[in-house]
Design an enzyme around this catalytic site. Structure first.
Site, PDB file in Angstrom:
ATOM      1  N   GLU A 230     153.851   9.862   3.264  1.00 39.28           N
ATOM      2  CA  GLU A 230     152.667   9.427   2.578  1.00 39.28           C
ATOM      3  C   GLU A 230     152.820   9.984   1.126  1.00 39.28           C
ATOM      4  OE1 GLU A 230     149.478   7.751   2.925  1.00 39.28           O
ATOM      5  OE2 GLU A 230     149.028   8.883   0.789  1.00 39.28           O
TER       6      GLU A 230
ATOM      7  N   PHE B  13     152.892   5.608   5.282  1.00 37.03           N
ATOM      8  CA  PHE B  13     151.744   5.344   4.680  1.00 37.03           C
ATOM      9  C   PHE B  13     150.705   5.954   5.514  1.00 37.03           C
ATOM     10  CE2 PHE B  13     154.300   1.671   3.405  1.00 37.03           C
ATOM     11  CZ  PHE B  13     154.132   1.956   1.862  1.00 37.03           C
TER      12      PHE B  13
ATOM     13  N   ASP C 107     151.387   1.261   7.398  1.00 35.83           N
ATOM     14  CA  ASP C 107     149.972   0.772   7.130  1.00 35.83           C
ATOM     15  C   ASP C 107     149.879   1.007   5.622  1.00 35.83           C
ATOM     16  OD1 ASP C 107     147.353   0.143   7.177  1.00 35.83           O
ATOM     17  OD2 ASP C 107     146.902   2.223   8.370  1.00 35.83           O
TER      18      ASP C 107
ATOM     19  N   CYS D 103     121.153  -7.600  -1.820  1.00 32.06           N
ATOM     20  CA  CYS D 103     122.380  -6.538  -1.874  1.00 32.06           C
ATOM     21  C   CYS D 103     123.721  -7.266  -1.738  1.00 32.06           C
ATOM     22  CB  CYS D 103     122.178  -5.682  -0.636  1.00 32.06           C
ATOM     23  SG  CYS D 103     123.569  -4.784  -0.194  1.00 32.06           S
TER      24      CYS D 103
ATOM     25  N   CYS E  10     145.223  -4.317   5.548  1.00 29.47           N
ATOM     26  CA  CYS E  10     143.817  -4.865   5.156  1.00 29.47           C
ATOM     27  C   CYS E  10     143.986  -6.058   4.328  1.00 29.47           C
ATOM     28  CB  CYS E  10     143.113  -3.507   4.448  1.00 29.47           C
ATOM     29  SG  CYS E  10     143.825  -3.049   2.843  1.00 29.47           S
TER      30      CYS E  10
END
Ligand SMILES: C[S@@+](CC[C@H](N)C(=O)[O-])C[C@H]1O[C@@H](n2cnc3c(N)ncnc32)[C@H](O)[C@@H]1O
Length: 443
Positions: free
Chosen positions: A328, A308, A375, A98, A401
């Protein structure tokens, strides 16, 4: 010459050859790296210190055997991890590996240090090597509340699974240690949902995005059949299946097919509508860890901007003690905040749909905030932090991220006079090469 066509010779695929080499490190994508002759090759599922037999093609290599096992190797928890091999209680042979997890084979201390190292590298490239990288806050296994399953019509049947690493081969899954068991248990249902669509187009390929919302599973069938292509029989079959499966919503390429009631997610106690495929932090414990860093960072600030904002992961947590202005670019996300904002116990929340890449909040607009949270998506928030760097906002909390774009944005803020002491890694994507960061900047 007019009309004359030149045929391009197909590029020759490099021939695989066998080699033995020591794995010297783990690269950014989680693959081992080794030096073979004059090239660096990337070896999935290898650990540093392994002396590995390799089948090398170009700059990629497959691990075919081990002459010496690395001291930081450990047995992976999932039978689907790594290459096809025996596994499971009955030692059944399963298909290919996987592609979901890259790093189950590393011991936890090494794995944690490697993820911290990704952030350190990114920071030091931007001249921020003095910044402390704190120990990881990690999600537990089996906590992921959203998944994108691949579904194809194979052998007269809808087959569901994840894709093998670097390929389009479908791997049917007998276990998964990342997904919430409730989400994992839905996979046969999700495959059945695709059957009426395969009748319309057996060659179609679906990525079915499943989210565990407050009211149950929210399923979006994303793929090569459009809503307007559905005939009456397919519509009826899909609605019937969705009802029998007690789904909270069924959409096809985000177009609603079955919506028996409101679909909500709850942020810090406030339920808000979840747009189809709307952004949500990957795990509840990851969401809470990020909210804690954000709340600690903004402290007693009474007027805060949440840039965001998505559908309000941080907005609602902060609105328990501060007025929040959420900005946003996705109108549905802002609409969700507008529905949730009138709950008792929350301070006033104002909202704005705005593209912060093209139209960042300017220093004049930033004046009224005692703290700003940003973010952004992977691309980062360059245009916005350039404006923040010239502002007088006392506290800024950055969540990201991408360590790379976070470090770039952090360097802009520190050049503008902000102090950054430490970065908190939050590991929501366990056993993957992804890592999230959150950090507080102060003037
Ligand atoms: C990583 S998500 C964070 C969302 C939210 N803070 C949360 O934790 O749920 C990034 C958000 O940025 C939004 N976004 C992407 N590009 C944008 C832009 N150019 N301007 C404003 N928002 C944008 C996305 O729609 C998404 O909601």
């Amino acid at each position: 010459m007019p009309g004359r066509r030149f045929k391009r010779k197909p590029a020759k695929a490099p021939k695989p050859f066998a080699a033995e080499a020591e794995i010297v490190s783990i690269g950014l994508q989680g693959d081992g790296t080794a030096i073979v002759g004059d090239r660096t090759v990337h070896v999935p599922f290898a650990a540093p210190g392994d002396v590995a037999q390799l089948s090398v093609t170009g700059t990629k290599a497959q691990l075919t055997g081990l002459s010496k096992e690395s001291a930081v190797r450990k047995a992976p928890v999932c039978r689907h991890f790594g290459h096809a091999r025996d596994g499971g209680p009955n030692n059944e042979k399963l298909g290919d590996e996987c592609g979901g997890c890259a790093l189950q084979h590393l011991d936890t201390d090494y794995y944690n240090a490697w993820k911290q190292g990704l952030i350190r590298q990114a920071l030091s490239r931007e001249g921020l090597s003095h910044v402390e990288v704190l120990p990881l806050l990690s999600s537990s296994p089996k906590m992921r509340r959203r998944a994108g399953y691949s579904v194809r019509w194979i052998g007269g049947k809808a087959q569901i699974g994840f894709l093998a690493k670097g390929s389009h081969r479908l791997v049917p899954m007998a276990e998964c240690h990342v997904l919430d068991p409730e989400l994992f248990a839905l996979r046969d249902d999700v495959a059945r949902l695709c059957e009426p669509l395969f009748r319309l187009n057996p060659k179609a390929w679906f990525t079915c995005f499943v989210t565990l919302a407050d009211s149950g599973a929210d399923v979006d069938l994303g793929g090569d059949v459009a809503e307007e292509d559905l005939d009456l029989a397919a519509r009826e079959a899909l609605t019937e299946l969705a009802r029998a499966m007690k789904l909270s919503r069924l959409t096809l390429n985000r177009v609603p097919l079955y919506v028996p009631g409101p679909v909500t997610v709850t942020f810090a106690g406030t339920p808000v509508p979840l747009p189809p495929k709307g952004f949500l932090q990957a795990t509840k414990d990851g969401e809470e860890a990020l909210q804690r860093v954000v709340l600690d960072g903004v402290g007693e600030a009474s007027h805060v901007a949440d840039l965001f904002s998505g559908s309000g992961t941080f907005t609602f947590a902060m609105a328990k003690r501060a007025n929040v202005h959420a900005v946003e670019s996705v109108p549905e996300a802002i609409a969700a905040i507008n529905v949730g904002r009138n709950q008792a116990g929350l301070k006033p929340i104002t909202t704005q749909v705005r593209d912060l890449f093209r139209q960042p909040l300017m220093p004049d607009e930033l004046k009224s905030f005692e703290a700003v949270v940003f973010d952004p998506p992977r691309a980062g928030a360059e245009a916005q932090v350039e404006q923040l760097a010239g502002s007088a906002v006392p506290v800024i909390v950055g969540v990201s991220c991408s360590p790379k774009t976070f470090a770039r944005d952090a360097a802009i803020l520190t050049a503008g006079g902000y102090r950054l002491d430490a970065v908190q890694p939050v590991d929501q994507f366990i056993w993957s090469p992804h890592i999230e960061v959150a950090a507080v900047f102060r003037r």
